[in-house]
Design a protein around this motif. Sequence first.
Motif, PDB file in Angstrom:
ATOM      1  N   ALA A 104       0.827  -1.210   0.000  1.00  0.00           N
ATOM      2  CA  ALA A 104       0.000   0.000   0.000  1.00  0.00           C
ATOM      3  C   ALA A 104       0.858   1.255   0.000  1.00  0.00           C
ATOM      4  N   LEU A 105       1.993   1.188   0.699  1.00  0.00           N
ATOM      5  CA  LEU A 105       2.839   2.368   0.875  1.00  0.00           C
ATOM      6  C   LEU A 105       3.510   2.804  -0.423  1.00  0.00           C
ATOM      7  N   ILE A 106       3.865   1.860  -1.271  1.00  0.00           N
ATOM      8  CA  ILE A 106       4.551   2.198  -2.525  1.00  0.00           C
ATOM      9  C   ILE A 106       3.746   3.220  -3.320  1.00  0.00           C
ATOM     10  N   GLU A 107       2.446   2.978  -3.454  1.00  0.00           N
ATOM     11  CA  GLU A 107       1.597   3.890  -4.233  1.00  0.00           C
ATOM     12  C   GLU A 107       1.606   5.293  -3.627  1.00  0.00           C
ATOM     13  N   HIS A 108       1.524   5.392  -2.311  1.00  0.00           N
ATOM     14  CA  HIS A 108       1.541   6.692  -1.651  1.00  0.00           C
ATOM     15  C   HIS A 108       2.874   7.406  -1.877  1.00  0.00           C
ATOM     16  N   LEU A 109       3.967   6.661  -1.827  1.00  0.00           N
ATOM     17  CA  LEU A 109       5.292   7.258  -2.004  1.00  0.00           C
ATOM     18  C   LEU A 109       5.481   7.788  -3.421  1.00  0.00           C
ATOM     19  N   LEU A 110       5.028   7.029  -4.401  1.00  0.00           N
ATOM     20  CA  LEU A 110       5.158   7.472  -5.789  1.00  0.00           C
ATOM     21  C   LEU A 110       4.349   8.744  -6.030  1.00  0.00           C
ATOM     22  N   ILE A 111       3.144   8.783  -5.493  1.00  0.00           N
ATOM     23  CA  ILE A 111       2.302   9.983  -5.634  1.00  0.00           C
ATOM     24  C   ILE A 111       2.966  11.185  -4.964  1.00  0.00           C
ATOM     25  N   ALA A 112       3.675  10.933  -3.862  1.00  0.00           N
ATOM     26  CA  ALA A 112       4.341  12.015  -3.124  1.00  0.00           C
ATOM     27  C   ALA A 112       5.645  12.467  -3.781  1.00  0.00           C
ATOM     28  N   GLY A 113       6.033  11.815  -4.871  1.00  0.00           N
ATOM     29  CA  GLY A 113       7.190  12.275  -5.631  1.00  0.00           C
ATOM     30  C   GLY A 113       8.513  11.630  -5.283  1.00  0.00           C
ATOM     31  N   TYR A 114       8.476  10.516  -4.567  1.00  0.00           N
ATOM     32  CA  TYR A 114       9.722   9.830  -4.230  1.00  0.00           C
ATOM     33  C   TYR A 114      10.153   8.895  -5.363  1.00  0.00           C
ATOM     34  N   GLN A 115      11.461   8.828  -5.584  1.00  0.00           N
ATOM     35  CA  GLN A 115      12.026   7.778  -6.436  1.00  0.00           C
ATOM     36  C   GLN A 115      12.244   6.581  -5.521  1.00  0.00           C
ATOM     37  N   VAL A 116      11.502   5.511  -5.751  1.00  0.00           N
ATOM     38  CA  VAL A 116      11.425   4.416  -4.782  1.00  0.00           C
ATOM     39  C   VAL A 116      12.245   3.212  -5.225  1.00  0.00           C
ATOM     40  N   THR A 117      13.049   2.718  -4.296  1.00  0.00           N
ATOM     41  CA  THR A 117      13.706   1.418  -4.449  1.00  0.00           C
ATOM     42  C   THR A 117      13.208   0.535  -3.318  1.00  0.00           C
ATOM     43  N   CYS A 118      12.645  -0.618  -3.668  1.00  0.00           N
ATOM     44  CA  CYS A 118      12.073  -1.537  -2.687  1.00  0.00           C
ATOM     45  C   CYS A 118      12.988  -2.735  -2.482  1.00  0.00           C
ATOM     46  N   THR A 119      12.983  -3.261  -1.291  1.00  0.00           N
ATOM     47  CA  THR A 119      13.625  -4.552  -1.060  1.00  0.00           C
ATOM     48  C   THR A 119      12.563  -5.548  -0.623  1.00  0.00           C
ATOM     49  N   THR A 120      12.701  -6.771  -1.110  1.00  0.00           N
ATOM     50  CA  THR A 120      11.761  -7.844  -0.786  1.00  0.00           C
ATOM     51  C   THR A 120      12.551  -9.107  -0.471  1.00  0.00           C
ATOM     52  N   THR A 121      11.904 -10.054   0.154  1.00  0.00           N
ATOM     53  CA  THR A 121      12.580 -11.301   0.517  1.00  0.00           C
ATOM     54  C   THR A 121      12.509 -12.348  -0.581  1.00  0.00           C
ATOM     55  N   SER A 122      11.763 -12.074  -1.635  1.00  0.00           N
ATOM     56  CA  SER A 122      11.702 -12.986  -2.780  1.00  0.00           C
ATOM     57  C   SER A 122      11.751 -12.157  -4.057  1.00  0.00           C
ATOM     58  N   PRO A 123      12.410 -12.662  -5.090  1.00  0.00           N
ATOM     59  CA  PRO A 123      12.538 -11.890  -6.324  1.00  0.00           C
ATOM     60  C   PRO A 123      11.166 -11.620  -6.948  1.00  0.00           C
ATOM     61  N   PRO A 124      10.937 -10.407  -7.483  1.00  0.00           N
ATOM     62  CA  PRO A 124       9.664 -10.117  -8.144  1.00  0.00           C
ATOM     63  C   PRO A 124       9.538 -10.912  -9.442  1.00  0.00           C
TER      64      PRO A 124
END
Length: 349
Positions: A41-61
């Motif tokens: 849910a947070l990714i969408e809010h961050l993108l709208i707020a103008g952040y360049q987002v890099t995510c880390t996950t425990t499994s490859p997308p």
Amino acid sequence: MPSSGSSILGHLGDEPAGFTPEVTALKKLLLTGANGFVGSALIEHLLIAGYQVTCTTTSPPRSQPSEYECINLDIRDKNAVEDTVRKVKPTHLIHLAAISNVATSFRDPYLTWETNVLGTINILEAIKNQASDCFSLFVSSSEVYGSAFKSNIPLDEESRCLPLNPYAASKLATEAAIGQYFATSLRGVITRPFNHIGPGQSPDFVTASFAKQIAMIECSRQEPIIHVGNLDANRDFLDVHDVCRAYIKLLEHEKNDLPHSIYNICSGKAHKIKSLLEIMLSQSDTKIDIKLDPTRLRPSDIPFAVGCKKRIITDIGWQPEKSIDEALASLLNYWRDRSQQTSLLNHAS
């Protein structure tokens, strides 16, 4: 046609006297634990707020999203964490990655402590070494208050922390480690979110368990009986999107010198679990009976766990916007979609 020397600011020499072009600093945010319920849910809010987002996950997308970068990372791997922070050079960090299930923390305390405490120290060290100007938001939990809730009043950030399970204890230990880094080298804030609900939440949590069972009953994949634990407990619930807004609002206030380093994120309202179940049942046209399941009872269950939101309201002006009915409806509709998709797949096979 503009010459090759033109830009979005116009031709050189065209600016009025005294003009100074405004350059917006790039906001590069590293989000750990992005494949979880809140992270999604947070990714969408961050993108709208103008952040360049890099995510880390425990499994490859399965595929790399076009809107943001996604990196496979185990935060227990110190060298991998250091490499990731060195490559990203974040200006902001939100650290969500954790073992957050209480039952799991009892079953595997070593994994819980290694991930939550040592994993966070790996993050802190990497930020200190590779991105020391980064403003970091670390997500703790209201679970750290533990038996202090027995006072039966909403707790503020100055209340004693008396954790009752390995998850809560690991989060409190992590807060101590973070506080030491804040005191000596890094900038940031710690949040203590209370219960939050919404699409994507695991059925290991009470409201999602209700939603999944109701959805399965509606699809005739479960008998019309919902299995429950303690319905008399009072809890403080928020919609996940309100929690996301609080995180971003705290990030946006980092230049204004936040007066505190720890913030509750809560509604300040007590909701009895039974009343939440009744709301969800009222949102279904199916007749459903309720049955107590002793295996769902937690031995250390606290009857009342509600937070005080005065500090976050005073300091940054955040208030929850979504009603509990809206939050429960979105959660139920998510599980309805999941159940219907499963039923269609089963039918097709």
